[in-house]
Design an enzyme around this catalytic site. Sequence first.
Site, PDB file in Angstrom:
ATOM      1  N   GLU A 235      18.531  45.119  34.696  1.00 52.56           N
ATOM      2  CA  GLU A 235      17.391  45.384  35.575  1.00 52.56           C
ATOM      3  C   GLU A 235      17.561  46.719  36.300  1.00 52.56           C
ATOM      4  OE1 GLU A 235      15.439  41.367  37.119  1.00 52.56           O
ATOM      5  OE2 GLU A 235      17.598  41.355  37.417  1.00 52.56           O
TER       6      GLU A 235
ATOM      7  N   GLU B  85      19.695  35.197  32.615  1.00 57.86           N
ATOM      8  CA  GLU B  85      19.478  34.381  33.808  1.00 57.86           C
ATOM      9  C   GLU B  85      19.011  32.963  33.507  1.00 57.86           C
ATOM     10  OE1 GLU B  85      19.114  38.637  35.261  1.00 57.86           O
ATOM     11  OE2 GLU B  85      18.553  37.499  33.484  1.00 57.86           O
TER      12      GLU B  85
END
Length: 690
Positions: free
Chosen positions: A106, A126
Amino acid sequence: MPIRQVVTDRVAVITLSHPPVNALSIDGGVVAALGETVAAAQADPTVSALVIVGDGRMFCGGADIMDFDRDLAALDTVRDVLNRIEASAKPVVASIHGVALGGGLELALACHYRLAHRDSRLGLPEVSLGLLPGSGGTQRLPRLIDPSTAIELMLSGRRITAAQALEVGLIDAVTEQAPIDAALDFIRTHGPLAPRPIGRLTADGVAAVVEEQRATLRQGLNPAPAHILTCVAAAAGPLDEGLALEARLFAELAGSEASRGLRHAFLGQRLAGRIPGLPAATSAAKIGAAAVIGGGLMGAGIALAVLDADLPVVVVEPNEAARGRAGAKIRDTLARSVQKGRLTEAAAEARLGRLTLAGDISSVADADLIIEAVFEDMDAKRQVFTALDAIARPGAILASNTSTLDLDAVAACTSRPGDVVGLHFFSPANIMKLVEIVRGAKTDPAVLAAALGFVKQIGKVGVVASVCDGFIGNRIFEEYLRQAYFLLEDGALPRQIDNAMEAWGMAMGPLRTMDMAGQDIGWNIRKRRAVEQPDRPYSRIPDLICEMGRFGQKTGSGYYQYPDGRTPVDDPVINQLILDHSAELGIQRRDISDLEIVERCLLAMINEGARIVSEGVAYRPSDVDIIYLNGYGFPAERGGPMFQGDQMGLQTVLTKIRFYQDQRHGWAWEPAALLVDLAESDRRLGALNA
């Protein structure tokens, strides 16, 4: 300092330096330092571009998972830093090596350009923690690459190579240089660079992709996949609105039982290998060649696991026909892997080239590790270890695959009990991840460390247990089964018990599990324990089934019938046997709720697990959980039996156990002293994991 900066040729090179994985830690000061360094570089008139790299062996392994257990509002600091990077008036280049995972990727997505060394791996895992990418991943990735590909990467959590990342448009170039050199060359070659805004999506295109994925989404205990799709649908709108939705849903998931259980499992697996007093992993002896004694299904499975790790293995099976079946089993399994594309023909041939089938135990004389995998009988195991003591080279590790027997009694057959350790594989051994590593009273610490290293070397999850009947996993499983059998006497039938436990999340109900494993295996254990533990009787129902010659799938019938060899079909004969047995005992059968089935089975596991921890058979409660998550089909989102005890609250657990203690079989519900102590002092099992 967690962040370093050097200015070279008007380029500010910002290095994440927070070993071991350069995690974007809030408490560790990494995020704050990164924000300050980026802001200073943006304000510096001598700097025309920024480069972000990682120190050591990787770019960034992601966020610090421990931060998720604290004030989630603090995660806004991460988001703010990434937003400032994206909004930078000066171009920002991420130069990746090693891995860029989760928050690390990210961070790279917030940069304007991305380079990756050819050996890099990138991913957003995740979902495996019951979460979604919470720092812009659900918004930036589908704006950057094809939305369907973005969704697949987030729902699977898989890692992709640098070449694959380039192909889908995630990165701008694959490099072979060191990260800083690659970034500086890229800037010189492609300069002057300008900031590059993230792309835009059309609402119609995204909606169609999301709905297609939602239609095929399997409902489960983990709500993260559905929330990921919701966020991706929002990626067609304004970025700030999508980021706000992402943050809100991330917080919702972080507080869910599923995410807390999955995070507990992730951290518990890391803890499992940390045993006080062991030599450092780097100094543990490495296994170069292994041998397996016994060519049955377990022995062949262990051999396959060793071959899969590119190690040579000798399989000793004196019976010629059984030896042929073992070789055929290994060859057939490798051939299926080739057919399914999991293995190349060359790799399969190479593995077969490392396999030796032998009829004489003297063939193992030069092995570094010898694993006994014969029938679960003490006399048979003593015979093998007596022979190994005379044959194995000095320093060789002698391991037993026993699932319940006394390892110290086995070790006593040798002149070198310090070299003896238990390696309890779970069937099928080449597939199941768990290995219970049993530490005998005289097992040398260096041997235990080498066993832990070997289990990791073959890609398994190792958990250390001390010697007791059944060790950790099977000892708890016995109490689980005991309650399942008593529930049959009280009013339930096999299908209801199995369905209740499977609906709760278990991969397979307890009675179906025993049918698959072989009812005769449990029967032999019960016969032994009837002599050794006469004060802890079982229900007679499973013995009555075995006396009928019904041993489960392998005989076509057990608790169920198996007309096709695999699918359980309710059997009126067994249901009537259960009703008749209850009547014979004078039990007035009653309606049993699914809630009672789950509660009794789970409480029995929690209680026995606490007893095991208090006795030191398990080093910590999370070790019990890791065993159950990896070896017994316990749902990962539930975190394991010890985690469930904390979720229920130990005072509630103790109250319920005492309630059942006042019913039938109170001896089976004697509360573990550790549970009483923790409940009365308002503490948690999880506190003992430190």
